[in-house]
Design a protein around this motif. Sequence first.
Motif, PDB file in Angstrom:
ATOM      1  N   THR A  68       0.858  -1.181   0.000  1.00 19.45           N
ATOM      2  CA  THR A  68       0.000   0.000   0.000  1.00 19.45           C
ATOM      3  C   THR A  68       0.893   1.229   0.000  1.00 19.45           C
ATOM      4  O   THR A  68       1.959   1.218   0.582  1.00 19.45           O
ATOM      5  N   GLN A  69       0.478   2.256  -0.649  1.00 20.41           N
ATOM      6  CA  GLN A  69       1.172   3.535  -0.658  1.00 20.41           C
ATOM      7  C   GLN A  69       2.591   3.441  -1.180  1.00 20.41           C
ATOM      8  O   GLN A  69       3.463   4.192  -0.797  1.00 20.41           O
ATOM      9  N   GLY A  70       2.828   2.463  -2.036  1.00 20.39           N
ATOM     10  CA  GLY A  70       4.110   2.431  -2.708  1.00 20.39           C
ATOM     11  C   GLY A  70       5.191   1.644  -2.022  1.00 20.39           C
ATOM     12  O   GLY A  70       6.346   1.722  -2.397  1.00 20.39           O
ATOM     13  N   ILE A  71       4.845   0.868  -1.016  1.00 23.31           N
ATOM     14  CA  ILE A  71       5.875   0.130  -0.305  1.00 23.31           C
ATOM     15  C   ILE A  71       5.965  -1.284  -0.828  1.00 23.31           C
ATOM     16  O   ILE A  71       4.990  -1.996  -0.833  1.00 23.31           O
ATOM     17  N   PHE A  72       7.102  -1.682  -1.238  1.00 27.53           N
ATOM     18  CA  PHE A  72       7.309  -3.067  -1.612  1.00 27.53           C
ATOM     19  C   PHE A  72       8.483  -3.591  -0.824  1.00 27.53           C
ATOM     20  O   PHE A  72       9.358  -2.861  -0.443  1.00 27.53           O
ATOM     21  N   TYR A  73       8.463  -4.842  -0.612  1.00 24.70           N
ATOM     22  CA  TYR A  73       9.515  -5.444   0.208  1.00 24.70           C
ATOM     23  C   TYR A  73      10.875  -5.152  -0.426  1.00 24.70           C
ATOM     24  O   TYR A  73      11.121  -5.498  -1.555  1.00 24.70           O
ATOM     25  N   THR A  74      11.731  -4.524   0.322  1.00 24.74           N
ATOM     26  CA  THR A  74      12.905  -3.913  -0.280  1.00 24.74           C
ATOM     27  C   THR A  74      13.845  -4.889  -0.964  1.00 24.74           C
ATOM     28  O   THR A  74      14.521  -4.537  -1.909  1.00 24.74           O
ATOM     29  N   GLN A  75      13.908  -6.121  -0.489  1.00 30.17           N
ATOM     30  CA  GLN A  75      14.914  -7.009  -1.057  1.00 30.17           C
ATOM     31  C   GLN A  75      14.412  -7.818  -2.243  1.00 30.17           C
ATOM     32  O   GLN A  75      15.164  -8.496  -2.880  1.00 30.17           O
ATOM     33  N   MET A 125      14.260 -17.261   5.581  1.00 27.68           N
ATOM     34  CA  MET A 125      15.264 -16.751   6.520  1.00 27.68           C
ATOM     35  C   MET A 125      14.749 -16.811   7.961  1.00 27.68           C
ATOM     36  O   MET A 125      15.492 -17.096   8.886  1.00 27.68           O
ATOM     37  N   ASN A 146      16.271 -19.325  11.021  1.00 26.38           N
ATOM     38  CA  ASN A 146      17.057 -18.680  12.074  1.00 26.38           C
ATOM     39  C   ASN A 146      16.350 -18.471  13.406  1.00 26.38           C
ATOM     40  O   ASN A 146      17.011 -18.274  14.415  1.00 26.38           O
ATOM     41  N   MET A 203       9.989  -5.321  14.950  1.00 24.77           N
ATOM     42  CA  MET A 203      10.730  -6.430  14.339  1.00 24.77           C
ATOM     43  C   MET A 203       9.866  -7.687  14.248  1.00 24.77           C
ATOM     44  O   MET A 203      10.010  -8.471  13.312  1.00 24.77           O
ATOM     45  N   SER A 206       6.607  -7.891  13.620  1.00 31.72           N
ATOM     46  CA  SER A 206       5.795  -7.755  12.403  1.00 31.72           C
ATOM     47  C   SER A 206       6.634  -7.990  11.166  1.00 31.72           C
ATOM     48  O   SER A 206       6.193  -8.620  10.209  1.00 31.72           O
ATOM     49  N   GLN A 207       7.860  -7.468  11.204  1.00 30.94           N
ATOM     50  CA  GLN A 207       8.741  -7.611  10.037  1.00 30.94           C
ATOM     51  C   GLN A 207       9.047  -9.075   9.763  1.00 30.94           C
ATOM     52  O   GLN A 207       8.950  -9.543   8.632  1.00 30.94           O
ATOM     53  N   LEU A 208       9.467  -9.786  10.808  1.00 28.58           N
ATOM     54  CA  LEU A 208       9.866 -11.180  10.614  1.00 28.58           C
ATOM     55  C   LEU A 208       8.667 -12.027  10.187  1.00 28.58           C
ATOM     56  O   LEU A 208       8.778 -12.864   9.289  1.00 28.58           O
TER      57      LEU A 208
END
Lengths: 397, 329
Positions: free
Chosen positions: B36-43, B246, B250, B265, B267-269
């Motif tokens: 949303t709003q232009g965010i894509f998973y950076t990697q 990942m 880990n 973190m 939410s990120q993982l």
Amino acid sequence: MKFAVKALSSGKARAGVVHLGSCPSSIETPCLLLSTRKGLPIFISPDLLSSLPSPDSNLLQFSPLHFSEGPSPKTISSIGGLHQMVGLHEYGFAAVARDSIQCLPECGSTNKTGASFETPCGRRLIKPVEYMEMITSMKPNLWATLADEVPAWANNKRNKTSVDRTVKWLDECIARSPAGGAVFGSIVGGSNIEERKRCAQEVAVRNVSGYWIGGFGLGESMEERPSLLNAVTDNLPKDWPRMICGLGLPEEVLQGVAAGVDLFDSAYIYHLTIGGFALTFPLDRTEKIDYNYQLSDQGSDRTKINLRATVYRKDATPIVEDCCCYTCQNHTKAYINHLLNVHEMLAQILLEIHNTHHYLGFFRSIREAIKEGCFEQFQKKFVQSRREHLAADVVSV
Amino acid sequence: MALRFEVLGRFNRARAAQLTLPHFACQTPLFMPVGTQGIFYTQWHFAYIFQVSLLHLADITEKGVTFQSPVDGKPMLLTPEESIQIQNRIGADIIMALDDVVRTTITGPRIEEAMYRTLRWVDRCIAAHKRPHEQNLFGIVQGGLDPVLRYAIGGLAGGEDKDSFWRVVAQCTAALPEDKPRYVMGVGYPLDIVVCSALGADMYDCVYPTRTARFGTALVPEGVLKLKHNAMVNDTRPIDPTCACMVCKNYTRAYIHCLVTKDAMGSQLLSYHNLYYMLQLSRNLHSSIVEGRFVCDFLQKMFPKGDVPEWVCNAMDVAGIDISSCCSS
């Protein structure tokens, strides 16, 4: 852990090298310990951590109190310790009960049984036995003994008690010290020169691998700090490393370096990041002071920029032009401004990456200045140029 | 056309294909993470799809849609021409026509109005599209749940019951041209994706994996795993032992438990794992269609007791896929 002083500047600042078992490379000091929450950076995901300069960025700090509601020491042991649990096998971890961001010493509730901290899970009292249980299960590369830190305005009686208590707990912690892991003896003393000296002398005769200097960043002024720091470091053997908490701002770090401190934590990066700020102060030591610098009236100075400001809405340039961090290589000020405006977490991730990268660059400049024997000039020039801009600010308004 | 859609394998109505776009080549069935709003998973490297997601629809006229700006709350008019103009500038590989979207649960003449207006707007979008050789325009078909009016696959994933939902998808995939990809917007749950793929759809997007991650829920072959649960506090297993991401390689459930709902973190993982899971699901769907062993593995893991929901059984019937080995009754 191995530590050696490699170079001295004309004062007490020293450049050294620390080697930790888990890190493949040695780390040069003075160095920055990156702040973590439960062992991982606050925003930077593990896969992006490796984009930070190495080995500078390989030393992380955490507080065992982060896990007061988390996996039990038994579980952490069965996983194999903190390195295993957070998947950062080639990083060095420093454990300190105090965390300048979210585990703040609460001396009013500290008593003879344990140290009290304000944490996100409420107020916690931690006793030396419990503390050592956590240290033993987590297996950090180095750890500070439990300390009773008091703020600068504590009365003499309370301050004296804190020194006696800290030394007593040091002995209790050492007695329960796990094999492996370097013990850093904690030194307190508030804003009393004599108590600082006394504590340092007591700790200096203990069997420790380094020294953790506590009680700073708790209300003492910039002016009184150097003499308090010197009261400590003048009474410590030169060959062991000194770590400190609570000196976050660049000027404060410089004070610590000038007094002979080697390892620093900092809450500065965190506070910049959540405020939407990005560091921009020049790292190039040969740069001339630019008196014609036009100050933006949107909360920017030559130190940092406020990316929430509307002036960046269409700025398609990176935060710092020749910065090689992931953020500056891939994204623009306009994008981060947008992310902040729509409350996307990616803003904090990108800012934490840049700010960490930039601050690590600052530490690198410090080391270079020490090795070239001109740290004192470096410190003077840095502080002066920041003051000059504030002065220019006042005049221009 | 700025894409190539090559079917590599079939299993009745299900297709496994290679989709080649200007910035990316991929295989379908494909789940696309929603930024949303232009965010894509950076990697991860994704060709970008742009959609105008209208938050508060104030007013729809023949001219366009008036809605409330999410930034400052002021009314904004978006016309078909303007939406294409913006998308041309952003440069996404796939752009969407502006549609007159109605909730599938409404009835009456509004559905028919929406359907015809969407068709007129698609023509206006096609006329306004300045970069047809670099960007692919996808048409969205509306029409509520009325089988007579339905041609395509928009306006679902909005609260209709599963039985109506799969029937509409089935009807659309039967009627739409074979040689172009079919994108079911806003779908969805892993089970829904499996069923829609069986019925002949190719592309999906949904906020579900990342949204559910923020609430501490992980996607696993058995369904979901609630990391917030106290049972996780000392569980030293990975989220999913069969997952190669990942996070699963880990981290333990115990560690993720202490992060979720308290630290960003967490939410990120979990988002990372959930997105990986969805992409792995896409990969598995593609290869299982090609290898002719579609669907049963997935249903057996999700419903080990054989309690496959009735709507799924009905849909698989229409799709011509025999799932009797997965059902207990």
